[in-house]
Design a protein around this motif. Structure first.
Motif, short mmCIF file in Angstrom:
data_model
loop_
_atom_site.label_atom_id
_atom_site.label_comp_id
_atom_site.label_asym_id
_atom_site.label_seq_id
_atom_site.Cartn_x
_atom_site.Cartn_y
_atom_site.Cartn_z
N GLN A 351 0.85 -1.19 0.00
CA GLN A 351 0.00 0.00 0.00
C GLN A 351 0.88 1.23 0.00
N GLU A 398 -5.13 5.82 2.23
CA GLU A 398 -5.69 4.92 3.24
C GLU A 398 -5.08 5.33 4.58
N SER A 403 -5.62 -2.24 6.97
CA SER A 403 -5.73 -2.07 5.53
C SER A 403 -7.02 -2.70 5.00
N LYS A 607 0.92 2.63 10.71
CA LYS A 607 0.47 2.34 9.35
C LYS A 607 1.61 1.91 8.44
#
Ligand code: M6R
Length: 612
Positions: A351, A398, A403, A607
């Motif tokens: 990501q 995001e 996720s 993250k």
């Protein structure tokens, strides 16, 4: 991990730093701090815990007429999450401050050396060494001192440095940790990630390893850390906007991102497949047809949820393209004996495009001659700049640590890639490719329709399960990785112990866990392994396991096994992973929310995992 933000310009700096930190808080949230230059001095504020605690501390200073500052939100590596260990860190004089993301690996020997020279340390962090080292090298020229200090440092860093004697200058540098510069009118910014810049500018410059930037009001210079050579770097314009990184009325980013999945998948497939013909266009893979035909093996490398996407892709590519696929967790791939060369295509899935282990993995594979393709969401991230080809997922920012839309858009990109490889290597019949291509496009509308109903049903269902201590997820074939993903989602945001298993593997050990208190979520679509999975479900039922089944609409046999069944429409079996992920995500979200957990910022996590 850790977010840094910096500003030099003409506007009041404290609100800019706080807004930037708010947008970077997903990177770490065990403490936060900021410093700004005011009336000849650097004013520093720090607080343990979430950013809200720092906001309380600096509330009175929001309007301060300062226009130079740096801020930090921390994910602890060295030293407990205390106020004393929170960034920014200062030198002995308090006139020089540093914020840092990364790990200074030789901090211990540097600290011993600097202590012997009389430097006094106030924290347990590796970062503080940088402040004292720069102080030690400083002889009137901050840029030279930063360069000299960095030459002695091993490890990874993205840093911002301020010195009270150069009030309108911010020095930044990076090596193996992300750092992006923003260019605005009479202002320059630094940030660990793009969302922090979006309210102010969409014009950015991505710094590469061993590069530094000297930022002043509306002017900047980029240099090589090693020899100080000036560099010309292109400005990129980001097509995200500030609102995309807001909650838009949802209680949590995670829920918003779950509901954004139809659009995210559509963005991934749009313009890449012609529905009328099934022709897939993916010139961005960076390989011509001859090169694609010569691929002998594919190595998929990723971490966490992205690794689960890779596991699904193995089933697809081996079935439709006939190329053997190996899937590795990047932290294993990077250190194991690698049999990779120019006949192997290595594909990283990420990501963020900044995950340290995945990056190290592709660097190792690249050094052995493998071509590197990356499937990534963040435009301009390090992975995309190092790969030979990129398939962007275009899912939008995001923010939730768990996720969701990144995963389903990765699946969509990997399915597109499967169709493309099948098309070029002529392993997939054109009519089948067209059927699957159209089915992939229609997944967007289908998921959009199903989402509200599923959320309602799951909200009721979880009343029976939200206080469970453990949870098992099982599935077979292409849905086995979805069982793994469901378990990961649940454990990371609700702290319920959860494990995913291949349904056929239960008898080899995990079935011993099943009793009347053990919830088991089984993915049972009508596919070619349906009967096998149903048998496994019967075995669970025979041992009084508490069954939650997700299966195909109209399959009444499932309702005879348990009252807790979630039905999904029938789609082409290969596409079930995209659909079956949705209830697994919603179940985790609703359970975590019901338990009062901090859904977007679960404990101990961050993250972007930019350290190994
Ligand atoms: O940015 P990446 O996709 O490389 O990140 C990989 C993992 O850190 C990430 O998927 C992680 O497992 C998530 N928290 C899972 O929800």
């Amino acid at each position: 991990m850790c977010g840094i933000v910096g500003y030099v310009g003409t506007r009041r700096v404290v609100p800019i730093l706080l807004e930037g930190l708010r947008r970077l808080e997903y990177r770490g949230y065990d403490s936060a701090g900021l410093v700004y230059y005011f009336e000849g001095k650097l004013e520093r504020y720090r607080a343990k815990g979430k950013l809200a605690n720092l906001e309380t501390v600096v509330d009175d200073y929001i309007g301060t007429a300062s226009s130079t500052g740096i801020g930090h939100t921390r994910w602890a590596t060295h030293g407990a999450p205390t106020e004393l260990n929170a960034h920014p860190h200062t030198d002995c004089s308090g006139e020089l401050v540093v914020v840092h993301n990364g790990i200074i690996e030789n901090y211990h020997s540097l600290r011993t050396e600097l202590t012997a020279k009389g430097h006094i340390f106030a924290s347990e962090t590796d970062t503080e060494v940088l402040a004292h080292l720069i102080e030690d090298c400083l002889d009137g020229d901050l840029v030279a001192a930063v360069r000299e200090a960095l030459a002695r440092v091993d490890g990874s860093y993205a840093i911002g440095v301020l010195w009270a004697k150069e009030p309108e200058m911010l020095v930044a540098a990076r090596n193996h940790s992300p750092l992006v510069m923003g260019v605005g009118e009479n202002a320059c910014y630094i940030a660990s990630d793009i969302p922090a810049l979006l309210p102010y500018t969409r014009d950015v410059i991505f710094l590469d390893d061993m590069e530094m930037a000297v930022l002043k009001k509306g002017e900047y210079e980029i240099l090589q850390v090693e020899d100080g050579t000036a560099l010309e770097k292109p400005i990129s314009t980001i097509d995200w906007n500030a609102g995309m990184a807001e909650k838009a009325g949802f209680k949590h980013f995670m829920l918003k991102e779950i509901f954004e999945q139809p659009q995210a998948i559509l963005n991934t497939v749009s313009g890449r497949i012609v529905p009328e013909t099934g022709i897939v266009e993916l010139p961005e893979v960076g390989l011509d047809d001859q090169a694609i035909k010569k691929i002998e093996r594919i190595a998929l490398v990723a971490c966490g949820t992205s690794w689960h996407a890779a596991l699904v892709a193995k089933y697809w590519i081996e079935k439709w393209v006939g190329i053997p696929v190996e899937v590795d967790i990047a932290s294993e791939f990077r250190y194991r004996h690698l049999l990779v060369d120019d006949r192997v295509l290595t594909i990283s899935i990420s990501q963020s495009g900044e995950t340290a282990d995945t990056l190290a993995g592709i660097r190792r594979a690249g050094a052995k001659g493998s071509r590197i393709l990356t499937i990534c969401n963040v435009v301009g991230s390090t992975m995309t700049r190092e790969a030979d080809g990129i398939i962007y997922t275009h899912a939008g920012p995001e923010i939730g640590v768990a996720s969701t839309k990144a995963f389903t858009s990765q699946l969509a990109a990997l399915f597109l890639l499967t169709l493309y490889l099948g098309q070029v290597r002529e392993t997939m019949d054109a009519a089948i490719r067209k059927e699957y291509g159209s089915a992939l496009i229609s997944m967007c509308g289908l998921i959009e329709e199903e989402l509200p109903r599923l959320q309602g049903e799951i909200r009721t269902l979880i009343e029976k399960y939200y206080d469970a201590r453990d949870f098992l997820f099982v599935g077979r074939g292409v849905n086995f990785p979805i069982a793994l993903e469901g378990a990961l989602k649940l454990k990371e945001i609700s702290y319920i112990h959860a494990e995913g298993y291949a349904a056929g593997e239960l008898k080899h050990g995990p079935i011993a866990l099943i009793d009347k208190d053990m919830p088991v979520l089984a993915l049972v679509p009508k596919d070619d392994v349906y009967q096998k999975t149903v048998s496994n479900v019967e075995e669970i039922k025979a041992r009084q396991g508490r069954l939650v089944l997700i299966g195909t609409a109209g399959d009444e046999h499932l309702s005879s096994l348990t009252e807790d069944v979630l039905y999904l429409p029938e789609v082409l079996p290969d596409l079930n992973p995209l659909l079956y992920t949705i209830p697994a995500q919603l179940l985790s979200y609703e359970i975590a929310n019901r338990r009062g957990c901090d859904v977007d910022q679960p404990r101990n996590l961050a993250k972007s995992v930019t350290v190994e």
